[in-house]
Scaffold this active site. Structure first.
Site, short mmCIF file in Angstrom:
data_model
loop_
_atom_site.label_atom_id
_atom_site.label_comp_id
_atom_site.label_asym_id
_atom_site.label_seq_id
_atom_site.Cartn_x
_atom_site.Cartn_y
_atom_site.Cartn_z
N LYS A 27 0.84 -1.19 0.00
CA LYS A 27 0.00 0.00 0.00
C LYS A 27 0.88 1.25 0.00
O LYS A 27 0.70 2.14 -0.83
CB LYS A 27 -0.88 -0.04 1.25
CG LYS A 27 -2.13 0.77 1.16
CD LYS A 27 -2.97 0.61 2.44
CE LYS A 27 -3.71 -0.71 2.53
NZ LYS A 27 -4.27 -0.96 3.86
N ARG A 97 -3.31 3.24 8.47
CA ARG A 97 -3.60 2.05 7.66
C ARG A 97 -2.47 1.03 7.70
O ARG A 97 -1.31 1.39 7.54
CB ARG A 97 -3.82 2.45 6.20
CG ARG A 97 -4.67 3.67 6.00
CD ARG A 97 -4.67 4.14 4.55
NE ARG A 97 -5.35 3.21 3.65
CZ ARG A 97 -5.40 3.35 2.34
NH1 ARG A 97 -4.76 4.36 1.76
NH2 ARG A 97 -6.03 2.46 1.60
N GLY A 106 -8.04 -7.56 4.27
CA GLY A 106 -8.92 -7.65 5.42
C GLY A 106 -8.33 -8.33 6.65
O GLY A 106 -9.01 -8.49 7.65
N MET A 108 -5.55 -7.37 8.42
CA MET A 108 -5.02 -6.46 9.43
C MET A 108 -5.93 -5.25 9.56
O MET A 108 -6.98 -5.21 8.95
CB MET A 108 -3.60 -6.08 9.06
CG MET A 108 -2.65 -7.27 9.15
SD MET A 108 -0.98 -6.85 8.78
CE MET A 108 -1.10 -6.17 7.15
N ARG A 341 -3.28 -1.80 -6.49
CA ARG A 341 -2.48 -3.02 -6.36
C ARG A 341 -2.84 -3.95 -7.51
O ARG A 341 -3.86 -3.76 -8.19
CB ARG A 341 -2.74 -3.71 -5.03
CG ARG A 341 -4.17 -4.17 -4.88
CD ARG A 341 -4.44 -4.77 -3.51
NE ARG A 341 -5.88 -4.75 -3.27
CZ ARG A 341 -6.44 -4.71 -2.07
NH1 ARG A 341 -5.70 -4.67 -0.99
NH2 ARG A 341 -7.73 -4.71 -1.94
N HIS A 458 -4.23 -44.66 -3.17
CA HIS A 458 -4.64 -45.32 -4.39
C HIS A 458 -5.76 -44.54 -5.09
O HIS A 458 -5.69 -44.25 -6.28
CB HIS A 458 -5.11 -46.75 -4.06
CG HIS A 458 -5.57 -47.51 -5.26
ND1 HIS A 458 -6.89 -47.55 -5.64
CD2 HIS A 458 -4.88 -48.21 -6.19
CE1 HIS A 458 -6.99 -48.27 -6.75
NE2 HIS A 458 -5.78 -48.68 -7.10
N SER A 807 14.01 -43.53 -16.29
CA SER A 807 12.83 -42.75 -15.92
C SER A 807 12.75 -42.79 -14.40
O SER A 807 12.64 -43.87 -13.81
CB SER A 807 11.58 -43.35 -16.56
OG SER A 807 10.45 -42.65 -16.09
N CYS A 874 8.57 -40.00 -14.04
CA CYS A 874 7.20 -40.48 -14.27
C CYS A 874 6.42 -40.64 -12.98
O CYS A 874 5.34 -41.19 -12.97
CB CYS A 874 7.22 -41.78 -15.05
SG CYS A 874 8.01 -43.12 -14.17
N TYR A 894 12.58 -34.95 -20.21
CA TYR A 894 11.13 -34.81 -20.21
C TYR A 894 10.54 -35.07 -18.83
O TYR A 894 11.20 -35.65 -17.97
CB TYR A 894 10.49 -35.76 -21.23
CG TYR A 894 10.57 -37.22 -20.87
CD1 TYR A 894 9.60 -37.82 -20.05
CD2 TYR A 894 11.61 -38.03 -21.34
CE1 TYR A 894 9.67 -39.16 -19.71
CE2 TYR A 894 11.70 -39.36 -21.00
CZ TYR A 894 10.72 -39.94 -20.19
OH TYR A 894 10.80 -41.24 -19.85
P1 ADP Z 1 -7.63 -2.64 3.68
O1 ADP Z 1 -6.22 -2.98 3.50
O2 ADP Z 1 -8.37 -3.57 4.56
O3 ADP Z 1 -8.32 -2.37 2.37
P2 ADP Z 1 -7.33 0.18 3.94
O4 ADP Z 1 -6.21 0.73 4.72
O5 ADP Z 1 -7.17 0.19 2.47
O6 ADP Z 1 -7.67 -1.26 4.48
O7 ADP Z 1 -8.59 1.05 4.35
C1 ADP Z 1 -9.91 0.62 4.49
C2 ADP Z 1 -10.85 1.56 3.74
O8 ADP Z 1 -10.70 2.90 4.16
C3 ADP Z 1 -10.58 1.58 2.26
O9 ADP Z 1 -11.81 1.60 1.56
C4 ADP Z 1 -9.84 2.85 2.03
O10 ADP Z 1 -10.02 3.36 0.76
C5 ADP Z 1 -10.43 3.76 3.08
N1 ADP Z 1 -9.45 4.76 3.48
C6 ADP Z 1 -8.24 4.56 3.98
N2 ADP Z 1 -7.58 5.69 4.19
C7 ADP Z 1 -8.41 6.68 3.81
C8 ADP Z 1 -8.29 8.11 3.76
N3 ADP Z 1 -7.18 8.72 4.12
N4 ADP Z 1 -9.33 8.81 3.31
C9 ADP Z 1 -10.46 8.18 2.92
N5 ADP Z 1 -10.63 6.84 2.92
C10 ADP Z 1 -9.62 6.10 3.37
MG MG Z 2 -7.53 -1.26 0.98
#
Ligand code: ADP
Ligand code: MG
Ligand code: MG
Length: 923
Positions: A27, A97, A106, A108, A341, A458, A807, A874, A894
């Site tokens: 990120k 974040r 999702g 962390m 990403r 088997h 083989s 094989c 092969y």
């Molecule tokens: P995850 O890795 O679980 O997607 P994120 O860090 O990307 O978590 O954030 C969760 C949500 O919050 C995402 O939809 C992201 O776009 C939103 N978000 C994160 N930072 C900001 C920010 N600075 N302003 C507005 N929305 C944010």
């Molecule tokens: Mg995200």
């Protein structure tokens, strides 16, 4: 120089960039990259993964100097934004974040709207003139901070919110008024206090510090740890922490938030794909609180913003040259990008996207080949369950052989055949485990489900060979053969009931789940062709039937690397003749030895004493007649059947080499173990049941896998191999006359000494010569060996003087190297994997350290005496991408795998040769 712990991004330039994922997390690195590209990203800074690493190594203490760096970067951010954290006149809000180098969606934690305090609330209301929005942000902040930082579960807050919505008779959060939200905030604060025994923090610096700590802590929360285990994510330092200026999608109807993909991740279609929600924040889209709208609607609602979004997504895809998964937020008609990403995609989409991108000139063929995971090609080759269908999963076993099967439950092979062939029913064969006797039943079943045994049991091996769906080792099922039913939890499933099994996930489901058929799409074929251009390894197949051979050829096989003759023995009515042959063989042997002894004595003794001997000899000869008749008549019956099999296989593989392994498995696999089968045999052989049982128990071995099998059989009962050799060469002569180009390679199994090989090779040549003379034909054939015993690898130089090809039979080689019985590994290997004693199941992925070393020794020694020695593999490993890469690197010619794995092997071989050019000169 002191290490740099914090990287700033904002105002068109960033300290970091995209290739710094290891340090900044995915990120953070891409936020920096987008900033550098001039894309509007809310400014902020990233605390490196090194800090996370140090934090855990140092007993949860931050490295010296970090606090100061954070302070400096925060000031810089405040200056840039013209706002200050906690400032009552113009408060800065940030998100905190998580984000590691590998995407762990999702797993962390993230906190939004940080910096809200009673003072900041007042200031923000004044500044935005949007009271509702501010209270909405505050209630979100308390929820996330409470949950993520203090462990106050979300539902405590959600219950309050729901109660308000119910009272106001509204469905959506967006309908809550400013007053209601204000009251909700008060209630949230008191829940917070009740649960944490603290007031909600009013110092934004304290909020920030605690949130940073919580994000670092989330690196090791159980779900993140489990996720890394599951996806084998290793070698990462930890998570980075991104502190980023908030932008607000919840400021009203000109604000929104959304998620999009530059192309459709499910079909691969080059069409903008995504969803958005008006007046919402971040996680609302994913959380499914409200139903988002398709991205196309944004064009109508905010045309100018939509145009911008399309331009940015194009910039990003062109820049990264791959599908991007993008998060964005619109604050009062201004667009901000929050994350990009590489987009996860289905295999189907991966293939289409890779091919399309080459055609568009975005990537080259090499990159396209690397973009598709070979193992996942399975999904394109088998029917799959309709993802839209409803499933009632009752248990989960090992995904032993991919595919989707629905049918009626039967509990033995006989019923399977009866129902499938006579009643034309779809059946699923449910067994505790399968044995070679079940082959016929397995063949006609849609799928196979066993309660015991692992991925190389088997059932699993045979099913994969047949390209048939199989779930193995499903221990939750209690199968009761007597009542013809199985129990799982409290459910009882009886013979004839419908179930569905998914060989790609291991799921067992109640009833009929609809399936969709696979399509070998044009793109798939194109990618395979590119793979063929890039690879050095040839790809052969393990096929025992003409149908398998044909299928494999369609999928690109360049020969047969293993044709197991014994599998033919189980077909139709052949098993009876095979049993008759085996049951009479020991008697023939005993009598023959007796006769030889008597004849010798007769020669030596004086003429006046011969009468008694002669009489005895006659007697023995008479006794021999019966077993000999049984033996030779069985062999005579088998000869034409085998010949016909080979003729068909040679014809199917016209122009390609076919490696045929002479009889290999331990005898007990063929013996009638069940009484009704023994009775049948007694009748056919015109002997008593008791005699049959005695013969069966005489052939019983304590350890059949290490017993009388492979070439040992060929040496002690030479007539069996002789018959097979004759059938092979005769078949070759016959098809050659019809214009088929035939290249048989006769392979001797379980060779451990040169003497064994020599003896058998001589008899191959002897028989071949006689047959060719009689048929007046010339066949180009080779005689080679399986290398599957450690001893054979060590004397490979001597064997190679005689053998024309090797083989590697890595199933047995693994078994013999570890001393793990292939059939019993289920009882301890899973625990070994869990405890990290083994990294991978050595029967699935070759153990390079041990077994692989023996393979290398075998290759090196073999080629030292025969430089042009043709070498392949094989074992089951031949279809595993990691093993294929190993085979490429050690200079094999092969790999051979089951028909449905041929495309996987083609792609894996291409990837291997693109990654690591082989240094060996021999290939
Ligand atoms: P995850 O890795 O679980 O997607 P994120 O860090 O990307 O978590 O954030 C969760 C949500 O919050 C995402 O939809 C992201 O776009 C939103 N978000 C994160 N930072 C900001 C920010 N600075 N302003 C507005 N929305 C944010
Ligand atoms: Mg995200
Ligand atoms: Mg073997």
């Amino acid at each position: 120089m002191a290490p740099k712990y914090v990287y700033f991004f904002g105002n068109g330039s960033a300290d970091g960039k995209s290739d710094m994922k290891h340090l900044l997390g995915g990120k953070g690195a891409n936020l920096a990259e987008m900033t550098n590209l001039g894309i509007p990203v809310p400014p902020g800074f990233t605390i490196t993964t090194e800090v996370c690493d140090a934090y855990y190594k140092n007993n949860k203490k931050y490295p010296d100097g970090l606090a100061k760096e954070i302070e400096q970067n925060l000031s810089r951010l405040e200056k840039l934004m013209g706002a200050k954290l906690g400032d009552p006149a113009n408060p800065l809000l940030v998100s905190v974040r998580s984000g590691a180098a590998a995407s762990m969606p999702g797993m962390m934690d993230t906190v939004l709207n940080l910096g809200l305090t009673p003072d900041a609330v007042a200031g923000l209301i004044k500044k935005t003139n949007n009271e509702r929005f501010v209270w909405d942000a505050y209630r979100r902040f308390i929820t996330m901070f409470g949950d993520v930082v203090m462990g106050v579960e979300r539902h405590y807050f959600e219950e309050i919110l729901d109660a308000y919505k119910k009272k106001a008779r509204i469905k959506s959060d967006t309908e809550l008024t400013s007053d209601q939200l204000k009251k909700i905030v008060e209630e949230f604060k008191s829940v917070y206090k009740k649960k944490t025994r603290e007031n909600f923090p009013t110092d934004p610096k304290v909020q920030l510090q605690k949130a940073i700590e919580a994000v670092f802590a989330s690196w090791n929360n159980p779900r993140a740890v489990k996720y890394r285990q599951l996806y084998e994510i290793k070698g990462l330092l930890g998570t980075a922490v991104n502190i980023q200026t908030m932008v607000f999608g919840n400021m009203g109807n000109h604000s929104a938030t959304g998620v999009c993909f530059t192309r459709n991740p499910s079909t691969g279609e080059n069409k903008f794909y995504g969803e958005f929600l008006i007046n919402a924040q971040g996680e609302d889209v994913v959380a499914g609180i409200r139903t988002p709208e398709p991205i196309a609607h944004l064009e109508k609602e905010m045309p100018a913003v939509y145009k911008q979004l399309v331009a940015y997504k194009n910039t990003l895809e062109n820049h990264f040259k791959d599908v991007q998964d993008i998060e964005f937020t619109i604050q009062e008609n201004r667009l901000f990008m929050l994350q990009t990403r590489t987009g996860k995609r289905t295999t189907h989409a991966a293939v289409k996207i890779a091919v399309d991108m080459v055609k568009e000139g975005l990537i080259d063929k090499k990159v396209a080949i690397a973009r598709v995971n070979p193992s996942e090609l399975d999904q394109l080759l088998h029917p799959t369950f309709d993802p839209k269908a409803k499933k009632q999963i009752i248990a989960t076993g090992l995904p032993a052989s991919p595919g989707a099967a629905t049918g009626r439950v039967v509990f033995n092979a006989e019923d399977a055949e009866k129902w499938a062939l006579e009643k034309k029913e779809k059946v699923i064969l449910v067994r505790k485990e399968t044995s070679p006797e079940d082959i016929g039943g397995m063949h006609v079943s849609r799928g196979i489900l066993t309660t015991r045994g692992g991925m190389t049991s088997h059932a699993a091996v045979v099913a994969r060979g047949m390209g048939k769906c199989c779930v193995a080792g499903c221990g939750a099922l209690q199968v009761d053969y007597k009542s013809q039913s199985f129990k799982v939890n409290s459910k009882l499933i009886k013979k004839g009931d419908y179930i569905s099994i998914d060989g790609s996930t291991g799921e067992v489901m109640l009833g009929m789940v609809p399936t969709i058929e696979p399509g070998l799409s044009g793109d798939f074929a194109t990618l395979m062709q590119w793979a063929d251009e890039a690879r050095k390894l040839k790809i052969r197949t393990n096929a025992d039937t003409p149908a398998d051979a044909k299928k494999a050829r369609e999928l690109g096989a360049e020969g047969i690397g293993l044709c197991r003759t014994e599998h033919m023995f189980f077909g139709e009515c052949r098993i009876d003749s095979v049993r008759q042959m085996i049951l009479s063989a020991p008697d023939v042997k005993i009598f023959k030895a007796k006769i030889a002894g008597l004849e010798k004595e007769l020669q030596k003794c004086a003429s006046n004493k011969t009468d008694a001997l002669r009489k005895e000899l006659m007697q023995v000869r008479k006794e021999l007649k019966e077993p000999m008749n049984l033996y030779t008549s069985a062999l005579k019956k088998l000869l034409p059947m085998q010949r016909r099999d080979f003729e068909q296989i040679f014809t199917a593989m016209d122009g390609l080499p076919v490696t045929i392994r002479l009889l290999d498995p331990p005898l007990h696999e063929f013996l009638p173990q069940e009484e009704h089968n023994q009775k049948d045999m007694a009748k056919q052989m015109k002997i008593s049941l008791k005699e049959v049982q005695e013969k069966v128990s005489a052939l019983h071995e304590l350890n059949p896998m290490l017993g009388h099998r492979g070439c040992r059989l060929g040496i002690t009962y030479p007539e069996i191999y002789d018959m097979q050799i004759q059938a092979i060469i005769e078949a070759a002569c016959n098809v050659k006359k019809k214009g088929v180009a035939v290249y048989p390679e006769i392979m001797l199994p379980i060779i451990s000494t040169v003497q064994e090989f020599d003896l058998l090779k001589d008899s191959v040549h002897g028989i071949a010569k006689a047959v060719m003379q009689k048929k007046n034909a010339q066949i180009e054939y080779l005689v080679g060996t399986m290398i599957e015993l450690p001893r054979a690898t060590l004397i490979a130089d001597k064997i190679a003087k005689q053998a024309e090809f090797f083989s590697f039979g890595t199933n047995d080689l693994t078994q013999m190297t570890f001393g793990f019985s292939r059939d019993d590994v289920g009882s301890f290997v899973p625990e070994y994997l869990e405890k990290g004693i083994l990294e991978k199941d050595p029967f699935q992925v070759i153990d390079q350290e041990g077994t692989g070393q023996l393979v290398e020794i075998g290759i090196k020694k073999g080629r030292s005496t025969r430089p042009q020695l043709k070498i392949g593999i094989c074992g089951e490993h031949g279809g595993d991408p990691q093993t294929i890469s190993f085979c490429h690197n050690v200079g094999m010619n092969y790999v051979s795998c089951s028909p449905f794995r041929v495309p996987i092997a083609r792609l894996a071989a291409a990837q291997a040769s693109l990654q690591q050019p082989i240094s060996r000169a021999t290939v």
